[in-house]
Design a protein around this motif. Structure first.
Motif, short mmCIF file in Angstrom:
data_model
loop_
_atom_site.label_atom_id
_atom_site.label_comp_id
_atom_site.label_asym_id
_atom_site.label_seq_id
_atom_site.Cartn_x
_atom_site.Cartn_y
_atom_site.Cartn_z
N PHE A 44 37.67 30.21 26.75
CA PHE A 44 37.47 31.66 26.93
C PHE A 44 37.49 32.02 28.42
O PHE A 44 38.13 32.99 28.82
N LEU A 45 36.77 31.26 29.22
CA LEU A 45 36.66 31.58 30.65
C LEU A 45 37.98 31.44 31.39
O LEU A 45 38.16 32.01 32.47
N GLU A 46 38.93 30.70 30.81
CA GLU A 46 40.25 30.55 31.42
C GLU A 46 41.23 31.63 30.96
O GLU A 46 42.34 31.72 31.47
N ARG A 47 40.84 32.46 30.01
CA ARG A 47 41.72 33.52 29.49
C ARG A 47 41.94 34.62 30.54
O ARG A 47 41.11 34.80 31.45
N PRO A 48 42.99 35.41 30.38
CA PRO A 48 43.19 36.57 31.27
C PRO A 48 42.32 37.74 30.82
O PRO A 48 42.77 38.68 30.16
N LEU A 49 41.04 37.70 31.17
CA LEU A 49 40.07 38.64 30.63
C LEU A 49 40.20 40.02 31.25
O LEU A 49 40.55 40.17 32.43
N LYS A 74 31.41 37.47 29.94
CA LYS A 74 31.22 36.13 30.48
C LYS A 74 29.78 35.66 30.36
O LYS A 74 29.52 34.47 30.13
N GLY A 75 28.84 36.59 30.55
CA GLY A 75 27.44 36.20 30.48
C GLY A 75 27.08 35.57 29.15
O GLY A 75 26.43 34.52 29.09
N GLY A 76 27.51 36.20 28.05
CA GLY A 76 27.22 35.67 26.73
C GLY A 76 27.86 34.31 26.50
O GLY A 76 27.27 33.43 25.86
N VAL A 77 29.06 34.13 27.01
CA VAL A 77 29.75 32.84 26.85
C VAL A 77 29.04 31.76 27.66
O VAL A 77 28.90 30.62 27.20
N GLU A 99 25.73 17.65 36.25
CA GLU A 99 26.52 18.52 37.14
C GLU A 99 27.17 19.66 36.36
O GLU A 99 27.22 20.80 36.83
N GLU A 100 27.65 19.35 35.18
CA GLU A 100 28.28 20.37 34.34
C GLU A 100 27.26 21.43 33.94
O GLU A 100 27.54 22.64 33.94
N LEU A 101 26.05 20.99 33.58
CA LEU A 101 24.99 21.92 33.22
C LEU A 101 24.64 22.82 34.40
O LEU A 101 24.47 24.04 34.24
N ALA A 102 24.53 22.23 35.59
CA ALA A 102 24.19 23.03 36.77
C ALA A 102 25.24 24.11 37.04
O ALA A 102 24.90 25.26 37.35
N GLU A 103 26.52 23.76 36.89
CA GLU A 103 27.58 24.74 37.10
C GLU A 103 27.53 25.85 36.06
O GLU A 103 27.75 27.03 36.37
N ALA A 104 27.23 25.49 34.81
CA ALA A 104 27.12 26.50 33.75
C ALA A 104 25.97 27.45 34.05
O ALA A 104 26.09 28.67 33.86
N ILE A 105 24.85 26.93 34.54
CA ILE A 105 23.70 27.78 34.87
C ILE A 105 24.03 28.70 36.03
O ILE A 105 23.64 29.87 36.05
N ARG A 106 24.79 28.20 37.01
CA ARG A 106 25.20 29.07 38.12
C ARG A 106 26.09 30.20 37.62
O ARG A 106 25.98 31.34 38.08
N GLY A 107 26.97 29.90 36.65
CA GLY A 107 27.78 30.97 36.06
C GLY A 107 26.93 31.95 35.30
O GLY A 107 27.14 33.17 35.34
N LEU A 108 25.94 31.44 34.61
CA LEU A 108 25.01 32.29 33.86
C LEU A 108 24.28 33.24 34.79
O LEU A 108 24.17 34.45 34.52
N LYS A 150 25.24 34.30 37.63
CA LYS A 150 26.19 35.26 38.22
C LYS A 150 26.53 36.40 37.27
O LYS A 150 26.67 37.55 37.70
N TYR A 151 26.63 36.10 35.98
CA TYR A 151 27.19 37.09 35.06
C TYR A 151 26.23 37.65 34.02
O TYR A 151 26.53 38.69 33.42
N GLU A 152 25.11 37.01 33.75
CA GLU A 152 24.27 37.43 32.63
C GLU A 152 22.97 38.08 33.09
O GLU A 152 22.18 37.49 33.82
N ARG A 153 22.77 39.34 32.65
CA ARG A 153 21.54 40.07 32.98
C ARG A 153 20.85 40.64 31.74
O ARG A 153 19.73 41.12 31.82
N LEU A 154 21.51 40.58 30.59
CA LEU A 154 20.95 41.18 29.39
C LEU A 154 19.81 40.34 28.81
O LEU A 154 18.98 40.86 28.06
N ASN A 155 19.78 39.06 29.13
CA ASN A 155 18.77 38.16 28.58
C ASN A 155 18.07 37.42 29.72
O ASN A 155 18.26 36.21 29.90
N PRO A 156 17.24 38.14 30.49
CA PRO A 156 16.60 37.49 31.64
C PRO A 156 15.70 36.33 31.25
O PRO A 156 15.48 35.43 32.05
N HIS A 157 15.16 36.33 30.02
CA HIS A 157 14.33 35.21 29.60
C HIS A 157 15.13 33.91 29.52
O HIS A 157 14.57 32.81 29.63
N ILE A 158 16.45 34.03 29.33
CA ILE A 158 17.31 32.85 29.34
C ILE A 158 17.80 32.57 30.77
O ILE A 158 17.66 31.46 31.28
N THR A 159 18.37 33.62 31.40
CA THR A 159 18.96 33.44 32.73
C THR A 159 17.95 32.95 33.75
O THR A 159 18.25 32.07 34.56
#
Length: 746
Positions: free
Chosen positions: A370-375, A381-384, A401-410, A412-421
């Protein structure tokens, strides 16, 4: 009139002069080409755009607007009215393009500000939307701007929206869209002000709307929705037929019609599919083919579980424009499907099953795909990133390392669920990666968003005590994560002081208790290395006390329980005697829970609104028949996840009192159709009494599920339980017996 308004009016006048000149003379001033329309045709085009808004025929409205904006690109009002058609499609980028085109030559143009405000609103920023449209309103107070101002304010500041509505003059308030907002604010007031009579006011305003503006489709559809919820299907049918006669080519109206035909008991099950497809065919005949329409039809096919036809339409959408908004919706639906499958596999096979582990990889790959699609934009992105984070966190071993990068993306893009972000995600970063201090920074930076989100749900709490408890829990959680990060990063003393501060704010926070216990055990290890046996005993005692205090604090797995067992083995050299040890602690916890529950009795008990509601078999139940009995009224729904979790225990509780003549246990379901409830009960072998909500929940202002009332023999609500219970059968029975004991006392 302000200078800005005069300047805007002058520009409009010059534009009309230009149009008139071009239309009559063939050329004006600088010798430019004459427009291919008259002033009257331009005004008729604007009127037609307003008609599309009135009829909610945004599919045709956008195509019509495309044509006219190309013909009259300098008319700001035309562009603004066209922008509203784009709102019906959710096209924030294109709405912003209209705003930019207007404001490029006139930064203060009210129509440009209006369009820009809509772009903000579609992007989910209601606050920025109402700040922007306020400028348009102040420059040119007209109904369209008042409507958008109210619409944006209603999403961000309910009281300010009500005050603005009251400030409007009668002429503006009589405009249909402003009257619409009055009805919507009245509906919101029933929850915001905890006063169900506002729902009646809202219905009355919608009835007035329909009477005053019989050719406006919203009067019919909103009243139809209310009739549907109340199961008045004859009324729903009449209202929907009127709406369809007005707007046969409106996807919004058609979608409401399709869902009503499919989900209600209006038709026998074998007739529902043909009825929906007939309505779909009528829609295609009345509306031009657009990706918006295809998306709506595909969505309905998915609801009807016709995956093949839904996929065909979605493939056409993607093929037509892979980078479009509607293509992004298709990509998002694909992502949601694999995430739903993960949940279903976990429910069926468990989190330790090979099937679940395999699906984690499917979710991970789908998220990266999904993140590689022409969005179209970054909106989804936040939900993904949430799905990606959850999948990686559940992977064994966790890819740090993969988890850390995913959290950094989270972040950057997710604000609707601050309890998660700013809650779950940094905690996972602390536990599974070497970036504990980075996680602490994330928690700090997210504090504003976390508290803002909490402020937005303030109205859900009935008492100051409940609100204080939630606020303390949130603040304690922030300190807990920062303190835990310090500890994991090797800053033990900083971690200890911060965790103890978290505990001082909310002493029953089980996570703080666990983290402090772990820290105390670490200090015991250090003391053991130094040969200080007395300090070892002291720190292990503190760890044990911390785990015990957090023992039994919540439903499900509790890390304190596991840690306490491990500590027992450490101190006793094995597990011998552990069952007796834990049983003693369990009884201690049971005594504490019972004391807290009995202390939660309503301070000023009041009666509840009477009802006459039908059971699933059609038999009526009158609340008057409960007089002289202790009544338990449990509000729930099959759509409510927390409700479903505790239903097995609710069944046990119901069985406990089923033959007790002094106690009546009744559940009131908020589901939309009886067959949904029947299917759920049959699937789970439940046979407790279910009453069908006929608008009663809305009238009494229940807005959190599950909610349970415990009513004494005189009809006074003595206990109210909102949310799930730790041990429902036990804790509900404590309340019932407390009421029974009091009523039996001389």
């Amino acid at each position: 009139m302000s200078d800005r308004s005069r300047h805007s009016a002058l520009r409009v006048g010059l534009l009309l002069l230009f149009v008139s000149c071009g239309a009559s003379l063939g050329a004006c001033g600088d010798g430019g080409p004459a427009p291919d329309y008259t002033v009257e045709e331009l005004e008729a085009a604007k009127a037609q755009l307003r008609d599309h808004a009135r009829l909610r025929t945004f599919e045709a409205g956008k195509l019509f607007g495309d044509e006219w904006v190309a013909r009259a690109p300098d008319d700001a009002e035309l562009r603004g009215l066209y922008a509203y058609q784009l709102v019906g499609w959710g096209l924030s980028n294109e709405i912003r393009e209209q705003a930019d085109a207007i404001l490029a030559d006139d930064p203060d143009n009210p129509w440009g500000l209006y369009a820009r405000a809509y772009a903000h609103l579609v992007d989910g920023d209601a606050k920025l939307a109402h700040e922007t449209v306020r400028e348009a309103w102040e420059a040119s107070p007209q109904p369209e701007f008042a409507f958008l101002y109210l619409r944006a304010l209603a999403s961000s500041d309910f009281e300010a929206a009500r005050a603005f509505l009251e400030s409007l003059d009668e002429e503006i308030r009589a405009w249909p869209e402003v009257l619409r907002m009055q009805a919507e604010l009245e509906s919101a007031a029933s929850y915001e002000l905890d006063d169900p009579t506002w729902a009646d006011s809202s219905r009355a305003t919608w009835a007035e709307f329909k009477e005053q503006f019989p050719n406006h489709v919203l009067g019919h559809t909103r009243l139809a929705n209310e009739a549907y919820n109340a199961r008045r299907m004859d009324e729903w049918t009449q209202l929907m037929e009127a709406a369809l006669e007005l707007a046969p080519g409106s996807l919004e109206v058609r979608s409401q019609h399709w869902r009503g035909l499919w989900m209600s008991e209006l038709l026998p099950s074998e007739e529902r599919l043909p009825a929906v497809e007939a309505s779909m065919a009528a829609y295609r005949e009345a509306s031009p083919e657009t990706v918006e329409g295809m998306q709506g039809v595909a969505s309905m096919y998915r609801q009807m579980e016709d995956e093949e036809r839904a996929a065909e339409l979605e493939a056409r959408i993607v093929e037509s424009d892979p980078g479009s908004y509607h293509a992004s919706l298709v990509y998002m639906e694909e992502m949601r499907r694999v995430s739903r499958e993960l949940y279903e596999i976990r429910e069926e096979h468990g989190a330790d099953s090979p099937e679940y582990r395999a699906q984690l990889e499917v979710v991970r790959d789908a998220a990266y795909g999904f993140l590689e699609r022409p969005l179209y934009n970054d909106r989804f992105k936040g939900g993904v990133y949430i799905d990606l984070f959850r999948a990686l966190e559940a992977t064994d071993p966790v890819p740090a390392e993969e988890l850390a990068e995913a959290i950094r993306g989270l972040v950057k893009y997710e604000r609707l669920n601050p309890h998660i972000t700013f809650g779950d995600a940094p905690l996972a970063m602390i536990d599974h990666t070497p970036y504990a201090l980075e996680a602490a920074d994330i928690v700090r930076e997210g504090t504003h968003h976390t508290l803002e989100n909490l402020r937005d749900v303030r109205s859900f709490f009935d008492t100051e005590g409940e609100w204080d408890q939630m606020l303390r829990g949130t603040l304690s959680g922030i300190y807990d994560r920062i303190g835990w990060a310090y500890f994991k990063a090797g800053r033990t003393e900083d971690g200890r002081h911060t965790l103890e501060r978290a505990l001082a704010i909310a002493e029953r926070n089980r996570d703080v208790r666990y983290h402090l216990g772990q820290l105390y055990e670490h200090l015991a290890d250090e003391a053991e290395e130094e040969g200080d046996a007395e300090a070892v005993t002291e720190w292990l005692d503190q760890a044990e006390d911390s785990y015990i205090a957090g023992f039994g604090a919540s439903r499900g797995e509790n890390p304190n329980e596991t840690a306490l067992e491990a500590l027992y083995e450490r101190r006793n050299g094995g597990r011998e005697g552990i069952e007796e040890y834990l049983a003693t602690l369990d009884e201690r916890d049971r005594i504490r829970r019972r004391e807290r529950i009995l202390e939660s009795r309503v301070e000023a008990a009041g009666t509840y609104e009477p009802f006459q509601l039908a059971r699933l078999d059609g038999e009526m139940v009158d609340s008057a028949d409960l007089e002289g009995k202790i009544a338990v009224l449990h509000f729930w729904g099959t759509w409510c996840g927390p409700c479903i979790v505790e239903m097995p225990e609710y069944q046990k509780f119901d069985e406990r009192y089923r033959d007790d003549a002094e106690v009546a246990v009744l559940s009131i379901s908020n589901d939309r159709a009886n067959d949904i409830i029947d299917e759920y009960l049959a699937k789970n072998d439940f046979d407790f009494t279910v009453l069908v909500d006929e608008g009663y929940v809305e009238r009494v202002g229940v807005n959190a599920w599950p909610t349970t009332w415990f009513v004494d023999r005189d009809g006074y609500v003595q206990f109210v339980k909102i949310g799930t219970a730790l041990k429902l059968d036990e804790e509900f029975s404590w309340r019932v017996e407390a009421i029974r004991e009091e009523s039996s006392s001389p």
